[in-house]
Structures are given as structure tokens and as C-alpha cells.
Design a protein around this motif. Structure first.
Motif, PDB file in Angstrom:
ATOM      1  N   ASN A  48       0.679  -1.036  -0.012  1.00  0.00           N
ATOM      2  CA  ASN A  48      -0.061  -0.027   0.010  1.00  0.00           C
ATOM      3  C   ASN A  48       0.754   1.181   0.050  1.00  0.00           C
ATOM      4  O   ASN A  48       0.494   2.484   0.255  1.00  0.00           O
ATOM      5  N   GLY A  49       2.123   1.086  -0.374  1.00  0.00           N
ATOM      6  CA  GLY A  49       2.810   2.474  -0.742  1.00  0.00           C
ATOM      7  C   GLY A  49       3.778   3.191   0.315  1.00  0.00           C
ATOM      8  O   GLY A  49       3.881   4.465   0.232  1.00  0.00           O
ATOM      9  N   LEU A  50       3.533   2.599   1.482  1.00  0.00           N
ATOM     10  CA  LEU A  50       4.369   2.954   2.721  1.00  0.00           C
ATOM     11  C   LEU A  50       5.862   2.761   2.567  1.00  0.00           C
ATOM     12  O   LEU A  50       6.139   1.757   2.368  1.00  0.00           O
ATOM     13  N   ILE A  71       7.426   2.699   8.453  1.00  0.00           N
ATOM     14  CA  ILE A  71       6.684   2.612   9.421  1.00  0.00           C
ATOM     15  C   ILE A  71       7.147   3.179  10.829  1.00  0.00           C
ATOM     16  O   ILE A  71       8.074   2.699  11.277  1.00  0.00           O
ATOM     17  N   GLU A  72       6.110   4.122  11.498  1.00  0.00           N
ATOM     18  CA  GLU A  72       6.821   4.706  12.783  1.00  0.00           C
ATOM     19  C   GLU A  72       8.079   5.290  12.342  1.00  0.00           C
ATOM     20  O   GLU A  72       8.983   5.214  13.313  1.00  0.00           O
ATOM     21  N   ALA A 105      11.265  -1.820   9.270  1.00  0.00           N
ATOM     22  CA  ALA A 105      10.423  -2.842   9.347  1.00  0.00           C
ATOM     23  C   ALA A 105       9.760  -3.445   8.273  1.00  0.00           C
ATOM     24  O   ALA A 105       8.930  -4.235   7.957  1.00  0.00           O
ATOM     25  N   LYS A 147       3.341  -6.984   2.178  1.00  0.00           N
ATOM     26  CA  LYS A 147       2.754  -6.149   3.496  1.00  0.00           C
ATOM     27  C   LYS A 147       1.882  -5.277   3.454  1.00  0.00           C
ATOM     28  O   LYS A 147       2.048  -4.291   2.454  1.00  0.00           O
ATOM     29  N   LEU A 148       0.894  -5.011   4.284  1.00  0.00           N
ATOM     30  CA  LEU A 148       0.366  -3.727   4.394  1.00  0.00           C
ATOM     31  C   LEU A 148       0.694  -3.107   5.343  1.00  0.00           C
ATOM     32  O   LEU A 148       0.812  -3.566   6.431  1.00  0.00           O
ATOM     33  N   GLY A 149       1.157  -1.866   5.424  1.00  0.00           N
ATOM     34  CA  GLY A 149       1.651  -1.030   6.648  1.00  0.00           C
ATOM     35  C   GLY A 149       0.658  -0.079   6.993  1.00  0.00           C
ATOM     36  O   GLY A 149      -0.022   0.341   6.215  1.00  0.00           O
ATOM     37  N   GLY A 150       0.816   0.171   8.235  1.00  0.00           N
ATOM     38  CA  GLY A 150      -0.127   1.309   8.867  1.00  0.00           C
ATOM     39  C   GLY A 150       0.729   2.641   9.482  1.00  0.00           C
ATOM     40  O   GLY A 150       1.893   2.455   9.521  1.00  0.00           O
ATOM     41  N   GLY A 151      -0.075   3.342  10.129  1.00  0.00           N
ATOM     42  CA  GLY A 151       0.633   4.375  11.005  1.00  0.00           C
ATOM     43  C   GLY A 151       0.899   5.848   9.996  1.00  0.00           C
ATOM     44  O   GLY A 151       1.417   6.652  10.223  1.00  0.00           O
ATOM     45  N   GLY A 152       0.290   5.744   8.721  1.00  0.00           N
ATOM     46  CA  GLY A 152       0.348   6.954   8.008  1.00  0.00           C
ATOM     47  C   GLY A 152       1.821   7.359   7.734  1.00  0.00           C
ATOM     48  O   GLY A 152       2.044   8.563   7.770  1.00  0.00           O
ATOM     49  N   GLY A 153       2.841   6.416   7.379  1.00  0.00           N
ATOM     50  CA  GLY A 153       4.063   7.002   7.026  1.00  0.00           C
ATOM     51  C   GLY A 153       4.059   7.589   5.706  1.00  0.00           C
ATOM     52  O   GLY A 153       3.225   7.803   5.198  1.00  0.00           O
ATOM     53  N   ARG A 203       5.260   8.225   1.608  1.00  0.00           N
ATOM     54  CA  ARG A 203       5.435   7.426   0.364  1.00  0.00           C
ATOM     55  C   ARG A 203       6.993   7.513  -0.126  1.00  0.00           C
ATOM     56  O   ARG A 203       7.796   8.181   0.589  1.00  0.00           O
TER      57      ARG A 203
END
Lengths: 252, 252
Positions: free
Chosen positions: B49-51, B54-55, B60, B211-217, B219
Motif C-alpha cells: 500500500n505504498g508506505l 512505518i513509525e 520494518a 505487507k500492508l503497513g499502517g501508521g500513515g508513514g 511514500r
């Protein structure tokens, strides 16, 4: 296009690649019967730098082959799930405009058009769009609003929820009351994110176009929590530098 | 890993795949001599998803093989370009820690460590990080600040600019004064964006982890203008569902 992973393959059309995946058959398995929901898969096109839309529209991203892939994924679906924002932004027409695709669906005993399931908190929808005005197929609006939809050429049903729309409950109803075994989610990003978080999505069909996009558009997901969700790469196809991947949620 | 596009290939190590690409030889061609700058390539790892982080960290995202790819890309470079924010966030150590890689560089008549070119508007850098404290290699700080760097174990030079750092001028100086034929850019996203906008980048090595990454990092780019920059897919390699792509700017 041609498959390049897990094994190289000969030239194949998107419709034949997807037909070979047996998505409805997956949904008919005991696993999904026990889960009490359809097999759910999503489709997005993104640029190499992860943009799912440029100036609010996804149209500038994918190629003609990507459109064929979308149509093939719709053809395999009993229902197509989409958020109101995406219906508005993309001015949805009828889901299955091509006669050949409709013929294929009829020959399998399916309705010509998949059921369009539109999520709308407010019932504020573009009633003039082809989805509602073509008279083809059927729309189910899942909403927490008390509003009634206007008269439209396409038949519209309403599934009402108290407060937030419960996606798991909606999927249970779609399977039980509408016989939906396979459902395609076309977004947008926040609906997609909710499906990931609630583990209500199984496969991800992602097209990556050989482009860098600008303008700060959305990704294929919006705000996932700061963790990592593992996927498996099921297959990868390629045409003219455009990549057509199919991922599966690792815990699915 | 194995190459899966444009043709399937046998198992290959990242270092051999990159060595076969002849990146310094590309930089030595008449084309780049006329441009008066090195051949410039970037490396990023991103989630499906283009991150790109992460944090705040890229660690990661990619696998051990992705780290090998980064080291192979550094090994092929005369210089590595990186923004101060990335040096801080990733607490950069020496660029080429592995003895085998250093041996390969020596055997080609290169310095053991590529020149580290750090862009810093303010000269506010993590002087305790291994890049400055290891004593290995050399750092060139491009800055518009009038500050002097502190004494560090690693030799540091300063290239000063009036006002904004002019990337084209910096690249010209790197080629003319430091003999830099091939330069790797390791980001971050805003530096990467500037290179794209100024057409100062040629190839993009992008790892996509399953992977799908979260936390709004971030691109791999920050704010490109709302248009599309076409790329060509030069090759694609795969290992355990992780994709290692090489793209080229279509107008390059």
C-alpha cells in the motif's frame, strides 16, 4: 498479459486469468460457509509511488488492460461493494457494460449485472449517474440514514443500520439473503482500510502502473494502525511494464 | 532471488544482479559526460500500500534480501546521496560495513566506502552516528548554512551553497571534482521528489514487500506536481513474494 510468477506462462487475457481463479468456487467452500460471509477481494490500480488516484480520479493511472482486469473481476463477482465517495468521484455507470461479459454471466446462470452494494452514511448519492439511471442491474444501499432514496430507473433496495454500518453483519446478510458467494470491493481507501482491519478481505488484486504520480492523492488504504499486515504473493502478471499482482492476507 | 522479467532467470544473488547492470559504466558514457552529472539511481522499499516507512523507520519494511540489495547498490556507487532527516531517522552507520563488499570495491580500484553526500540546510546532524564516528570513508555535507561541522573521526568536507542547495550544480561538482560516475540516492521522500522534478534521476530500484503497513508513514515521494511521470520497467526479480523492481525514467 502473461503470468510471470509463480511460473512464467503464455499470453492470456485478463478474463481467462480471473476465470481460472474460481473466485465464486472459493466462496462456496465450507470455510466461507462457516465464516458466514462471501469470499471478498479488492481491486486497485496504483502508481509506482503508491498513488491510487490523481486529481481525485483513478482513471489516469491504469491502462486499457487494467480496465479489462477490473471488468474480469466484476464478471466473477456476485456483488460489488463500493463507498459513496468513490461512486461520486468516478461517476459510476452500470457495472457490466460489455455484452460478451454479460453473455458469459448468463451462461453460468448469474444475473447480467452483479449486485451493486453502495455504502452511504448520508444517502447523498449521485442519482443521475449511470449506476442509478441505466435501469440495468440492482443496487443495494447500506446506510445508517433514515432518508428514502428517490425513484430511479435501476431498482434500489435499502439495508438500514442503527449507527455505524456493520460490515460483518452486512456481509452475513449478503450471503444469507442475496446468495453472494464472491464480492469485489472497489474502494475507496477508507472502506478498504476498514475491511483490512476487520479481517473481512481475503485477496488483493493490485495493478501497478509504470508511472510516478503527483498531486498528493490517496493510497489504496487510508489510516491503518501502525503495524504490519503480512500478505502472500499469489501471482503476478505483466503487460508493457504494468504489473498485475494478486496478494492474499497471510492469515486468511 | 530470481529474475522474472523481462525473462525468467536462475537463482542469483543481489550483488551479482547489480554488478551485471554496470551502473558505473553507464555513468561513464558520453551521454552522462555531456550531461555533466553522474548516473543517478534511487533505492526504496515500500509496502504493497505504498508506505516507505512505518513509525518513521524503513527497517520494518524490507527483508534481509532487501538489505543485501541496498548493500549491492551502495557497492556499485561512487557516492551515496542522502538527506539529513534520513541520516537522523535511520542513525546511519558506515555505508559499507561488509568486508566482502569492501574487498570487491578495492579489487576494482574504488575506495572501500562510497563518498557519503549529506544534504543539510541547517548543519543539524547526528554527529554521534556511525557515519561520522566510525572513521571509515568520507562525508561531504552540502549545506546553505554558515556553520562549521564539529571534529569527527570520519573526515568531513563541506560544500556551501548560497540559499537553496542547487542539486544540479552539486551533481556537476561531484562529477568534476570527485570523479563520481554513479550515485545512489537513499532518500528521504522530499529529496527523491526534487530529483524527479528536476529530471536528475535515471533509475529507480524499488522493493515491494508483501505487507500492508499502517501508521500513515511517507511514500517514496512527497509532493510531486499533479501530473504523471512515465517509467519503463527494466527488470523485476522476486524472492518469497518480495518484488525487486528496476524502473527507468521514460525520458531518460
Amino acid at each position: 498479459m502473461r503470468l510471470i510468477h509463480p511460473e512464467p506462462g503464455p499470453e492470456i487475457e485478463p478474463i481467462d486469468l480471473i476465470e481460472g481463479a474460481g473466485l465464486r468456487e472459493l466462496g462456496a467452500t465450507e470455510h466461507f460457509e462457516e465464516l458466514g460471509r462471501p469470499f471478498v477481494y479488492s481491486n486497485f490500480a496504483a502508481t509506482v509511488n503508491g498513488l491510487a488516484a490523481i486529481e481525485g480520479r483513478s482513471g489516469a493511472i491504469g491502462s486499457e488492460t487494467d480496465t479489462q482486469m477490473l471488468m474480469a473481476l466484476r464478471r466473477a463477482a456476485d456483488a460489488v461493494l463500493v463507498g459513496a465517495g468513490t461512486v461520486r468521484a468516478e461517476q459510476y455507470g452500470m457495472l457490466m457494460p460489455g455484452e460478451e461479459m454479460r453473455r458469459r454471466r448468463r451462461s453460468e446462470g448469474l444475473s447480467e449485472q452483479p449486485l451493486a452494494v453502495v455504502l452511504s452514511g448520508s444517502m447523498d448519492l449521485p442519482w443521475e449517474a449511470g449506476l442509478f439511471s441505466s435501469g440495468e442491474g440492482e443496487v443495494l444501499i447500506a446506510t445508517s440514514s433514515g432518508e428514502e432514496p428517490p425513484e430511479t430507473a435501476t431498482p434500489v433496495q435499502v439495508a438500514r443500520f442503527d449507527g455505524e454500518i456493520d460490515l460483518a453483519e452486512l456481509m452475513g446478510r449478503l450471503r444469507a439473503e442475496h446468495g453472494v458467494l464472491a464480492m469485489l470491493c472497489e474502494g475507496g481507501p477508507s472502506l478498504h482500510t476498514e475491511l483490512v482491519e476487520e479481517e473481512l478481505i481475503d485477496d488483493f488484486f493490485l495493478t501497478v502502473s509504470p508511472k510516478l504520480g503527483g498531486g498528493g492523492g490517496p493510497r489504496i488504504t487510508s489510516d491503518l494502525p501502525a503495524e504490519v499486515f503480512d500478505l502472500e504473493l499469489v501471482w503476478l502478471a505483466e503487460e508493457e511494464g504494468e504489473l498485475f499482482s494478486r496478494y492474499r492476507r497471510a492469515s486468511a
